[in-house]
Design a protein around this motif. Structure first.
Motif, PDB file in Angstrom:
ATOM      1  N   ALA A  99      -1.989 -22.377 -18.040  1.00 27.88           N
ATOM      2  CA  ALA A  99      -2.871 -23.348 -17.429  1.00 27.88           C
ATOM      3  C   ALA A  99      -2.239 -23.899 -16.154  1.00 27.88           C
ATOM      4  CB  ALA A  99      -3.161 -24.483 -18.412  1.00 27.88           C
ATOM      5  N   ALA A 100      -3.089 -24.370 -15.254  1.00 27.18           N
ATOM      6  CA  ALA A 100      -2.582 -25.019 -14.052  1.00 27.18           C
ATOM      7  C   ALA A 100      -1.929 -26.340 -14.438  1.00 27.18           C
ATOM      8  CB  ALA A 100      -3.722 -25.243 -13.070  1.00 27.18           C
ATOM      9  N   GLY A 101      -1.011 -26.808 -13.597  1.00 29.27           N
ATOM     10  CA  GLY A 101      -0.343 -28.067 -13.869  1.00 29.27           C
ATOM     11  C   GLY A 101       1.100 -27.865 -14.260  1.00 29.27           C
ATOM     12  N   THR A 102       1.698 -28.930 -14.765  1.00 28.07           N
ATOM     13  CA  THR A 102       3.131 -28.924 -15.068  1.00 28.07           C
ATOM     14  C   THR A 102       3.463 -28.071 -16.267  1.00 28.07           C
ATOM     15  OG1 THR A 102       3.366 -31.161 -14.177  1.00 28.07           O
ATOM     16  CG2 THR A 102       5.095 -30.401 -15.673  1.00 28.07           C
ATOM     17  N   TYR A 103       2.644 -28.109 -17.303  1.00 30.36           N
ATOM     18  CA  TYR A 103       3.033 -27.598 -18.609  1.00 30.36           C
ATOM     19  C   TYR A 103       2.590 -26.151 -18.809  1.00 30.36           C
ATOM     20  CZ  TYR A 103       3.912 -32.514 -19.200  1.00 30.36           C
ATOM     21  OH  TYR A 103       4.385 -33.784 -19.023  1.00 30.36           O
ATOM     22  N   LEU A 104       3.345 -25.435 -19.636  1.00 26.86           N
ATOM     23  CA  LEU A 104       3.088 -24.017 -19.878  1.00 26.86           C
ATOM     24  C   LEU A 104       2.153 -23.825 -21.076  1.00 26.86           C
ATOM     25  CD1 LEU A 104       6.642 -22.491 -19.272  1.00 26.86           C
ATOM     26  CD2 LEU A 104       4.755 -22.789 -17.655  1.00 26.86           C
ATOM     27  N   ASN A 105       1.067 -24.596 -21.107  1.00 23.53           N
ATOM     28  CA  ASN A 105       0.043 -24.392 -22.123  1.00 23.53           C
ATOM     29  C   ASN A 105      -0.841 -23.225 -21.707  1.00 23.53           C
ATOM     30  OD1 ASN A 105       0.909 -26.873 -23.356  1.00 23.53           O
ATOM     31  ND2 ASN A 105      -0.313 -27.985 -21.846  1.00 23.53           N
ATOM     32  N   TYR A 106      -1.408 -22.536 -22.682  1.00 17.58           N
ATOM     33  CA  TYR A 106      -2.385 -21.499 -22.355  1.00 17.58           C
ATOM     34  C   TYR A 106      -3.225 -21.167 -23.583  1.00 17.58           C
ATOM     35  CZ  TYR A 106       0.896 -18.116 -24.506  1.00 17.58           C
ATOM     36  OH  TYR A 106       1.740 -17.448 -25.368  1.00 17.58           O
ATOM     37  N   GLU A 107      -4.391 -20.609 -23.309  1.00 14.44           N
ATOM     38  CA  GLU A 107      -5.272 -20.085 -24.356  1.00 14.44           C
ATOM     39  C   GLU A 107      -5.373 -18.578 -24.186  1.00 14.44           C
ATOM     40  OE1 GLU A 107      -9.863 -20.534 -26.081  1.00 14.44           O
ATOM     41  OE2 GLU A 107      -9.215 -21.703 -24.327  1.00 14.44           O
ATOM     42  N   ALA A 108      -5.263 -17.853 -25.288  1.00 18.26           N
ATOM     43  CA  ALA A 108      -5.381 -16.402 -25.261  1.00 18.26           C
ATOM     44  C   ALA A 108      -6.120 -15.964 -26.520  1.00 18.26           C
ATOM     45  CB  ALA A 108      -4.001 -15.747 -25.191  1.00 18.26           C
ATOM     46  N   SER A 109      -6.494 -14.709 -26.562  1.00 10.79           N
ATOM     47  CA  SER A 109      -7.177 -14.189 -27.738  1.00 10.79           C
ATOM     48  C   SER A 109      -6.704 -12.778 -28.028  1.00 10.79           C
ATOM     49  CB  SER A 109      -8.698 -14.208 -27.553  1.00 10.79           C
ATOM     50  OG  SER A 109      -9.073 -13.382 -26.458  1.00 10.79           O
ATOM     51  N   HIS A 110      -6.832 -12.418 -29.282  1.00  9.28           N
ATOM     52  CA  HIS A 110      -6.541 -11.049 -29.714  1.00  9.28           C
ATOM     53  C   HIS A 110      -7.544 -10.736 -30.816  1.00  9.28           C
ATOM     54  CE1 HIS A 110      -4.249  -7.408 -30.265  1.00  9.28           C
ATOM     55  NE2 HIS A 110      -4.235  -7.624 -31.570  1.00  9.28           N
ATOM     56  N   GLY A 111      -8.521  -9.909 -30.493  1.00  8.95           N
ATOM     57  CA  GLY A 111      -9.627  -9.722 -31.410  1.00  8.95           C
ATOM     58  C   GLY A 111     -10.354 -11.051 -31.585  1.00  8.95           C
ATOM     59  N   LEU A 113      -8.969 -13.564 -33.061  1.00 13.20           N
ATOM     60  CA  LEU A 113      -7.922 -14.575 -33.180  1.00 13.20           C
ATOM     61  C   LEU A 113      -7.789 -15.341 -31.866  1.00 13.20           C
ATOM     62  CD1 LEU A 113      -5.463 -15.779 -34.763  1.00 13.20           C
ATOM     63  CD2 LEU A 113      -4.089 -13.960 -33.727  1.00 13.20           C
ATOM     64  N   ARG A 114      -7.815 -16.675 -31.953  1.00 18.64           N
ATOM     65  CA  ARG A 114      -7.586 -17.526 -30.790  1.00 18.64           C
ATOM     66  C   ARG A 114      -6.179 -18.104 -30.870  1.00 18.64           C
ATOM     67  NH1 ARG A 114     -11.209 -22.859 -29.514  1.00 18.64           N
ATOM     68  NH2 ARG A 114     -10.587 -23.314 -31.684  1.00 18.64           N
ATOM     69  N   ILE A 115      -5.435 -18.013 -29.766  1.00 16.34           N
ATOM     70  CA  ILE A 115      -4.080 -18.554 -29.689  1.00 16.34           C
ATOM     71  C   ILE A 115      -4.094 -19.713 -28.706  1.00 16.34           C
ATOM     72  CG2 ILE A 115      -1.677 -18.098 -29.054  1.00 16.34           C
ATOM     73  CD1 ILE A 115      -3.625 -15.059 -29.707  1.00 16.34           C
ATOM     74  N   LEU A 116      -3.658 -20.883 -29.169  1.00 13.57           N
ATOM     75  CA  LEU A 116      -3.515 -22.064 -28.322  1.00 13.57           C
ATOM     76  C   LEU A 116      -2.034 -22.405 -28.267  1.00 13.57           C
ATOM     77  CD1 LEU A 116      -6.524 -24.213 -29.607  1.00 13.57           C
ATOM     78  CD2 LEU A 116      -6.457 -22.667 -27.631  1.00 13.57           C
ATOM     79  N   ALA A 117      -1.427 -22.159 -27.124  1.00 11.89           N
ATOM     80  CA  ALA A 117       0.017 -22.308 -26.960  1.00 11.89           C
ATOM     81  C   ALA A 117       0.322 -23.640 -26.301  1.00 11.89           C
ATOM     82  CB  ALA A 117       0.560 -21.159 -26.109  1.00 11.89           C
ATOM     83  N   LEU A 118       1.223 -24.415 -26.916  1.00  7.74           N
ATOM     84  CA  LEU A 118       1.550 -25.763 -26.455  1.00  7.74           C
ATOM     85  C   LEU A 118       3.001 -25.837 -25.979  1.00  7.74           C
ATOM     86  CD1 LEU A 118      -0.088 -27.994 -29.220  1.00  7.74           C
ATOM     87  CD2 LEU A 118      -0.828 -27.751 -26.836  1.00  7.74           C
ATOM     88  N   ASP A 119       3.192 -26.523 -24.893  1.00  7.76           N
ATOM     89  CA  ASP A 119       4.506 -26.751 -24.286  1.00  7.76           C
ATOM     90  C   ASP A 119       5.025 -28.097 -24.788  1.00  7.76           C
ATOM     91  OD1 ASP A 119       6.594 -27.462 -22.576  1.00  7.76           O
ATOM     92  OD2 ASP A 119       5.585 -26.760 -20.760  1.00  7.76           O
ATOM     93  N   THR A 120       6.124 -28.091 -25.568  1.00  7.51           N
ATOM     94  CA  THR A 120       6.734 -29.333 -26.060  1.00  7.51           C
ATOM     95  C   THR A 120       8.075 -29.622 -25.393  1.00  7.51           C
ATOM     96  OG1 THR A 120       7.811 -28.178 -27.916  1.00  7.51           O
ATOM     97  CG2 THR A 120       5.618 -29.108 -28.316  1.00  7.51           C
ATOM     98  N   GLY A 148     -13.566 -17.423 -35.384  1.00  6.07           N
ATOM     99  CA  GLY A 148     -12.409 -16.802 -36.017  1.00  6.07           C
ATOM    100  C   GLY A 148     -11.281 -17.797 -36.237  1.00  6.07           C
ATOM    101  N   PRO A 149     -10.141 -17.296 -36.712  1.00  4.16           N
ATOM    102  CA  PRO A 149      -8.980 -18.173 -36.917  1.00  4.16           C
ATOM    103  C   PRO A 149      -8.342 -18.605 -35.606  1.00  4.16           C
ATOM    104  CG  PRO A 149      -8.417 -15.899 -37.430  1.00  4.16           C
ATOM    105  CD  PRO A 149      -9.885 -15.918 -37.170  1.00  4.16           C
TER     106      PRO A 149
END
Length: 259
Positions: A99-111, A113-120, A148-149
């Motif tokens: 995602a744009a901005g400071t943090y390395l968050n992103y959304e992706a998918s595989h089939g 499956l939804r992946i929501l990645a969080l920068d801590t 989906g999951p």
């Protein structure tokens, strides 16, 4: 769908930043990757939940990409407290939709499956935080219907392990709001984390969470909660294989590797 969950490689191209990291961390990580690549039936995606490298240099990330190269499936990574945002973003900009901005968050998918990645990551600190910007981003994604999951990836677990020395240096900000978002979500949701250097599972706010171990070093099971320091142990390394079905069910298997 079979998903491998691994964490905390702490790879270094020159010398380790962390005193506990084993000298042969690269060789250990290569053995783990080879084990995943050879698994049958084939794993369809890999989740690597932070502390990818130990110092965050360009050379460290180049080494990481080489270590991961035997995997022919997508590998989804997030930053841990030993990663560095600028060099990690540059290293994976061609693979991950940050995602744009400071943090390395992103959304992706595989089939489905939804992946929501969080920068801590708090750069320069062991502890982690979920900034309001990241939580706003997550809330927006969870408000969008998904059949989906969903997997939420975050390096610092949002709950205590009982290993006091590590819990005191865990997620120090954002956990309460995250808990509210998790409770409010009605779909199939799982949280995958690392940081503790010990594999375990938990139910948190009704959601199954897994915390992967580390091939770089493992921490002993010390549950008195008062120890000032965590202690490394020599134990068989284990990672997780998640078996996800079409309706959101999951079975988590433990896979042991001789490193």
């Amino acid at each position: 769908m079979l998903i491998a969950h691994i964490s905390d490689f702490h790879l270094f191209s020159d010398r380790p930043e962390s005193a506990l990291v084993r000298a042969d961390a690269t060789e250990a990580a290569r053995k783990l990757v080879a084990n995943i690549a050879a698994f049958t039936p084939a794993v369809e995606a890999v989740m690597l939940t932070g502390d990818l490298v130990d110092g965050g240099t360009e050379e460290d990330y180049a080494l990481l990409k080489d270590v991961l190269s035997p995997l022919s499936v997508p590998v989804f990574v997030i930053p841990g407290n030993h990663d560095r945002r600028a060099t990690m973003r540059a290293a994976f900009a061609d693979r991950l939709p940050f995602a744009a901005g400071t943090y390395l968050n992103y959304e992706a998918s595989h089939g489905d499956l939804r992946i929501l990645a969080l920068d801590t990551l708090i750069e320069g600190k062991v502890e982690g935080r979920l900034a309001e910007e990241s939580l706003d981003w997550l809330e927006d994604r969870l408000d969008r219907a998904h059949a989906g999951p969903t997997l939420v990836l975050m390096h610092h677990p949002p709950f205590d392990s009982g290993i006091g020395a590590l819990d005191r240096r865990g997620l120090v900000e954002g956990g309460e709001r995250l808990a509210r978002l998790v409770r409010a979500y009605s779909g199939s949701l799982r949280i995958l984390s690392g940081h503790v250097h010990r594999p375990y599972q938990a139910i948190w706010n009704g959601v199954l969470c897994t915390v992967a171990g580390s091939p770089a070093f493992q921490i002993g099971l010390d549950l008195d909660g008062q120890a000032a320091k965590s202690r490394p142990v020599q134990e068989p390394f284990a990672y997780f294989i998640h078996r996800l079905d079409a309706v959101g069910g999951v079975v988590v298997h433990t896979r042991y590797v001789d490193l």
